[in-house]
Design a protein around this motif. Structure first.
Motif, PDB file in Angstrom:
ATOM      1  N   PHE A 256       0.811  -1.217   0.000  1.00 41.79           N
ATOM      2  CA  PHE A 256       0.000   0.000   0.000  1.00 41.79           C
ATOM      3  C   PHE A 256       0.853   1.280   0.000  1.00 41.79           C
ATOM      4  O   PHE A 256       0.314   2.379   0.041  1.00 41.79           O
ATOM      5  CB  PHE A 256      -0.963  -0.026   1.181  1.00 41.79           C
ATOM      6  N   SER A 257       2.164   1.111  -0.043  1.00 39.13           N
ATOM      7  CA  SER A 257       3.041   2.285  -0.116  1.00 39.13           C
ATOM      8  C   SER A 257       2.746   3.090  -1.367  1.00 39.13           C
ATOM      9  O   SER A 257       2.713   4.326  -1.344  1.00 39.13           O
ATOM     10  CB  SER A 257       4.507   1.846  -0.115  1.00 39.13           C
ATOM     11  N   ARG A 258       2.516   2.410  -2.467  1.00 39.69           N
ATOM     12  CA  ARG A 258       2.263   3.098  -3.738  1.00 39.69           C
ATOM     13  C   ARG A 258       0.997   3.942  -3.672  1.00 39.69           C
ATOM     14  O   ARG A 258       0.994   5.110  -4.065  1.00 39.69           O
ATOM     15  CB  ARG A 258       2.152   2.072  -4.867  1.00 39.69           C
ATOM     16  N   THR A 259      -0.098   3.369  -3.181  1.00 36.35           N
ATOM     17  CA  THR A 259      -1.367   4.084  -3.180  1.00 36.35           C
ATOM     18  C   THR A 259      -1.359   5.250  -2.190  1.00 36.35           C
ATOM     19  O   THR A 259      -1.906   6.313  -2.472  1.00 36.35           O
ATOM     20  CB  THR A 259      -2.519   3.119  -2.856  1.00 36.35           C
ATOM     21  N   VAL A 260      -0.740   5.064  -1.034  1.00 35.37           N
ATOM     22  CA  VAL A 260      -0.719   6.120  -0.024  1.00 35.37           C
ATOM     23  C   VAL A 260       0.144   7.303  -0.465  1.00 35.37           C
ATOM     24  O   VAL A 260      -0.202   8.462  -0.216  1.00 35.37           O
ATOM     25  CB  VAL A 260      -0.233   5.563   1.337  1.00 35.37           C
ATOM     26  N   GLY A 319      -4.197  -8.061  -8.481  1.00 36.15           N
ATOM     27  CA  GLY A 319      -4.671  -6.879  -7.787  1.00 36.15           C
ATOM     28  C   GLY A 319      -4.680  -7.055  -6.285  1.00 36.15           C
ATOM     29  O   GLY A 319      -3.993  -7.920  -5.737  1.00 36.15           O
ATOM     30  N   TYR A 320      -5.495  -6.253  -5.620  1.00 34.73           N
ATOM     31  CA  TYR A 320      -5.484  -6.177  -4.160  1.00 34.73           C
ATOM     32  C   TYR A 320      -6.501  -7.077  -3.465  1.00 34.73           C
ATOM     33  O   TYR A 320      -6.519  -7.151  -2.239  1.00 34.73           O
ATOM     34  CB  TYR A 320      -5.725  -4.734  -3.712  1.00 34.73           C
ATOM     35  N   GLY A 354      -1.906 -13.287   1.557  1.00 37.44           N
ATOM     36  CA  GLY A 354      -1.358 -11.966   1.845  1.00 37.44           C
ATOM     37  C   GLY A 354      -0.717 -11.376   0.610  1.00 37.44           C
ATOM     38  O   GLY A 354      -0.407 -12.089  -0.349  1.00 37.44           O
ATOM     39  N   LEU A 355      -0.516 -10.068   0.627  1.00 38.22           N
ATOM     40  CA  LEU A 355       0.014  -9.345  -0.528  1.00 38.22           C
ATOM     41  C   LEU A 355       1.478  -8.983  -0.314  1.00 38.22           C
ATOM     42  O   LEU A 355       1.819  -8.233   0.593  1.00 38.22           O
ATOM     43  CB  LEU A 355      -0.798  -8.065  -0.761  1.00 38.22           C
TER      44      LEU A 355
END
Length: 417
Positions: A256-260, A319-320, A354-355
């Motif tokens: 989630f580093s990319r989206t945040v 995807g997520y 997990g992702l």
């Protein structure tokens, strides 16, 4: 100095630990209800220093094309409807040439070997119990073709001075006696004695307690809504209805580093690669694994904890979404039943996914950004547990303005820009 660490997985908590060791005031924020509840929750458990290798490697495109049409495939590709998925795959393919592979391998081995040393120091200092074992990794090959193909990996191990031993099928029993059920299906094996194992989730939760004893503040159920910045500096993070100010900020948010960070104009090439695991109770210790076994055919790892067996593997690009398809469970059950039919009870197994935060070159992104006080420690892919202490110490040193003990100038986001 006040530091905010975004993310309370294994990467965030280890980073917090070294910042605390340096005497700083640390707050860790996370959207989950407790520490290490996402990617760090039920990974394969390997501390695979000797098995550190890029996914993007010569020959992988051809192998991947075959895997996609194989039953119980280690690779699953499902279009997620995003342009980013296509861009990421193209970048990964570009990293499959020999020169880039060598560069990426150099970086990864450097971090993993440093992390191994940091684990040694950490355990000597704290004595933390996380059901760890130092009995190495046994990589098994079911065909002679796999044995022959492993020679290239062995050349790389020798190049980096990583201890190893080639094994005949019957020699595997000296390390994993319970494989006697399956030894006739093994064509050969490779033993990596310096590798270790341990419960990443247990480690993270107990390290959180040590961090709190040193004054760290953990704020859970705090989803990040906005990052306030002015010019080249971050002013605050808004999460869970609160405003967190600090002098330095570290992003350790995994996939989630990319989206945040997208709203800051930072384009992190991190894709969420889904992995699956089963955790089953040991029913007969003598028939269960001793350490970690890597099944090269299925790309599945089987790891022994005290009274549990962890079975993990597969790479799904979809995807997520965290779905749990029965077909993935069947692959994991197939492998563990084949190798350890009497070791654990699959009927009582916990199924998890997990992702993993994967970069196109398989190397984590560690270091500074174009913001003076924002640092990254993310993108470790399948090696977040293995690289955790090493990358955390590098990050903490950079945040503190200290020269790290190992080279890190080629690890930052700058290599993509």
């Amino acid at each position: 100095m006040k530091v905010v660490v975004m993310g309370a997985g294994i990467t965030g908590i280890t980073t917090a630990w070294y910042l605390l060791q340096a005497g700083h005031e640390v707050t860790v924020i996370d959207r989950s209800e407790a520490a290490a509840m996402e990617t760090s929750f039920a990974n394969a458990g390997q501390l695979s220093y000797g098995y550190t290798t890029p996914w993007a490697a010569p020959g992988i495109p051809a192998k991947a094309a075959k895997w996609l049409f194989r039953a119980h495939s280690p690779l699953i590709l499902k279009p997620d409807g995003s342009l980013f998925q296509l861009q990421w795959l193209l970048q990964m393919l570009k990293n499959c040439d020999p020169a880039r592979y060598q560069t990426n391998k150099d970086r990864m081995v450097r971090i993993s070997e440093y992390s191994r040393e940091m684990f040694r120091r950490f355990e000597a200092e704290t004595g933390l119990d996380f059901e760890g074992r130092k009995k190495g990794t046994l990589q098994i090959f079911r065909t002679q073709k796999e044995v022959d193909a492993a020679e290239k990996d062995i050349e790389i191990l020798a190049q980096y001075g990583v201890p190893y031993r080639r094994l005949k099928p019957e020699e595997c029993l000296a390390y994993e006696p319970a494989l006697h059920h399956a030894v006739h299906r093994i064509a050969g094996a490779l033993h990596l004695p310096n590798d270790a194992t341990g419960d990443c989730h247990l480690f993270a939760r107990r390290l959180k307690t040590l961090c709190e004893a040193k004054g760290a503040v953990f704020r859970f159920n705090c989803s990040i809504s906005r990052i306030e910045h002015e010019g080249s500096r971050i002013r605050a993070v808004y999460a869970g209805g609160e405003r967190f100010e600090a002098e330095r900020f570290v992003c350790a948010l995994g996939s989630f580093s990319r989206t945040v960070l997208a709203d800051l104009g930072l384009n992190l090439p991190i894709y969420p690669v889904k992995g699956y695991s089963l955790t089953l109770p040991v029913t007969d210790s003598a028939e269960a694994p001793v350490s970690t076994i890597l099944d090269e055919t299925y790309k599945v790892a089987i790891t022994r904890f005290n009274e549990r067996i962890r079975v993990g593997g597969m790479a799904e690009l979809s995807g997520y979404a965290l779905k749990l398809p029965q077909a993935r469970r069947e692959t994991l059950e197939l492998v563990v039943k084949d190798l350890y039919p009497q070791g654990g009870d699959t009927a009582r197994a916990e199924f998890w996914s997990g992702l993993r935060p994967m970069t196109p070159d398989s190397t984590p992104i560690i270091g500074a950004t174009r913001f003076d006080n924002l640092f990254l420690n993310t993108g470790h892919g399948t090696l977040g547990w293995t690289m955790s202490l090493g990358s955390a110490k590098i990050t903490a040193d950079l945040v503190c303005g200290i020269e790290p003990e190992v080279r890190c100038d080629d690890l930052s986001i700058a290599r993509y820009t």
